[in-house]
Design an enzyme around this catalytic site. Structure first.
Site, mmCIF file in Angstrom:
data_model
loop_
_atom_site.group_PDB
_atom_site.id
_atom_site.type_symbol
_atom_site.label_atom_id
_atom_site.label_comp_id
_atom_site.label_asym_id
_atom_site.label_seq_id
_atom_site.Cartn_x
_atom_site.Cartn_y
_atom_site.Cartn_z
ATOM 1 N N HIS A 58 0.839 -1.213 0.000
ATOM 2 C CA HIS A 58 0.000 0.000 0.000
ATOM 3 C C HIS A 58 0.879 1.271 0.000
ATOM 4 O O HIS A 58 2.077 1.198 -0.219
ATOM 5 C CB HIS A 58 -0.997 -0.031 1.162
ATOM 6 C CG HIS A 58 -1.620 -1.386 1.356
ATOM 7 N ND1 HIS A 58 -2.551 -1.903 0.486
ATOM 8 C CD2 HIS A 58 -1.394 -2.359 2.284
ATOM 9 C CE1 HIS A 58 -2.887 -3.136 0.892
ATOM 10 N NE2 HIS A 58 -2.205 -3.430 1.965
ATOM 11 N N GLU A 95 -1.874 0.522 8.205
ATOM 12 C CA GLU A 95 -1.024 -0.569 7.724
ATOM 13 C C GLU A 95 0.113 -0.052 6.844
ATOM 14 O O GLU A 95 1.241 -0.541 6.943
ATOM 15 C CB GLU A 95 -1.870 -1.599 6.949
ATOM 16 C CG GLU A 95 -1.059 -2.803 6.515
ATOM 17 C CD GLU A 95 -1.724 -3.607 5.407
ATOM 18 O OE1 GLU A 95 -2.932 -3.440 5.168
ATOM 19 O OE2 GLU A 95 -1.012 -4.405 4.769
ATOM 20 N N HIS A 150 2.983 -6.909 4.827
ATOM 21 C CA HIS A 150 1.622 -6.445 5.098
ATOM 22 C C HIS A 150 1.249 -6.761 6.545
ATOM 23 O O HIS A 150 1.958 -7.491 7.250
ATOM 24 C CB HIS A 150 0.614 -7.168 4.187
ATOM 25 C CG HIS A 150 0.692 -6.751 2.757
ATOM 26 N ND1 HIS A 150 -0.205 -5.885 2.176
ATOM 27 C CD2 HIS A 150 1.582 -7.085 1.780
ATOM 28 C CE1 HIS A 150 0.116 -5.695 0.904
ATOM 29 N NE2 HIS A 150 1.200 -6.418 0.636
ATOM 30 N N GLU A 228 1.770 -11.508 6.088
ATOM 31 C CA GLU A 228 0.791 -10.766 6.890
ATOM 32 C C GLU A 228 1.267 -10.851 8.340
ATOM 33 O O GLU A 228 1.101 -11.865 9.018
ATOM 34 C CB GLU A 228 -0.609 -11.375 6.741
ATOM 35 C CG GLU A 228 -1.187 -11.278 5.331
ATOM 36 C CD GLU A 228 -1.733 -9.889 4.979
ATOM 37 O OE1 GLU A 228 -1.621 -8.969 5.807
ATOM 38 O OE2 GLU A 228 -2.272 -9.736 3.863
HETATM 39 ZN ZN LIG Z 1 -1.979 -5.138 3.070
#
Ligand SMILES: [Zn+2]
Length: 269
Positions: A58, A95, A150, A228
């Site tokens: 992102h 995030e 992430h 993640e």
């Molecule tokens: Zn993400």
């Protein structure tokens, strides 16, 4: 033959110890140790010759640029948005900021080990880049390994990390499915042992989650996983995410897992 005097018998062990101790300090011995030390200093750092692509997921400007990030791009087995905004903790830690912080820490660690590091973005205020561009950066450089960072937006009662690894998308990632699995296993081990975070209890198996719906995994031609690093919607994980010490230990865990993978499976460029 004259018997040794009681005094000599008493002193003998002391003399032996002194003599043996002296042996350890002989110039020759010291020279060997010095030579070994200087040989170590002359050796290249462990990751010299390796190129590592790091992708902080992102970006800080994505929220304000929906027209850019919602554009559809071809991901090998369909179309997906160019990028997404990512998630955040309940108290507003985003995030994209977490990903960028961990990636920066990881980059510093890998660079100090001699690796050439490619970052898909070098600030936390821009827009994108698209998943296709992020993936192309690693592919075009023929990186030894690529890791996308992430944090999940999972169910609030679920916690722990999971690692998304590529499933085969014919004509795209065929050659890197197997090594990407090895990379996933190495990272799953170090995230648990070095960062102390357990595998997710709400998704995947032992922290591993094969996927065919992630553009960045579908299109990769180098070993790649998406990590993640816990669940931002879970209060326990969110507290960790906000802790700089945890983020540093997480970066160390990622560096260790990448190093383990490279030393086991790859040769420097
Ligand atoms: Zn993400």
């Amino acid at each position: 033959m004259r018997q040794p005097s009681p005094l000599t018998l008493l002193l003998l062990p002391i003399l032996l110890v002194t003599t043996l101790g002296g042996c350890q300090l002989e110039p020759g011995e010291a020279g060997v140790r010095q030579q070994a030390h200087s040989a170590d200093a002359d050796e290249p750092p462990p990751l010299a010759g390796f190129t590592v692509a790091i992708d902080p997921g992102h970006n800080g400007g994505n929220l304000d640029a929906p027209e850019v990030i919602e554009e559809l791009v071809d991901v090998g087995n369909g179309e997906k948005p160019c990028d997404t905004t990512g998630t955040n903790t309940d108290d507003g830690y985003f995030e994209h900021e977490f990903n960028f912080d961990v990636a920066t820490r990881l980059s510093t660690l890998l660079t100090s080990e001699g690796a050439t590091v490619l970052l898909t973005r070098t600030d936390d205020t821009g827009v994108g880049p698209c998943i296709t561009e992020r993936t192309a950066l690693a592919n075009d450089a023929e990186a030894s390994v690529s890791v996308s960072i992430h944090a999940d937006g999972g169910p609030p009662d679920g916690s722990g990390f999971h690692i998304m690894e590529p499933m085969k998308i014919a004509g795209h990632n065929d050659d890197v499915v197997a090594p990407s699995h090895e990379l996933a296993l190495a990272l799953a081990g170090t995230i648990e042992t070095v960062a102390g975070m357990p595998p997710a209890d709400y998704i995947g198996t032992d922290g591993i989650n094969p996927r065919s719906d992630m553009g960045g995994l579908n299109l990769t031609t180098v070993p790649k996983v998406m990590v993640e690093c816990g669940n931002m919607r879970n209060s326990h994980d969110a507290t960790l995410h906000r802790d700089p010490e945890f983020r540093q230990s997480l970066a160390q865990a990622l560096a260790d897992g990448i190093t383990e993978f490279l030393e086991a499976t790859a040769t420097p460029d």
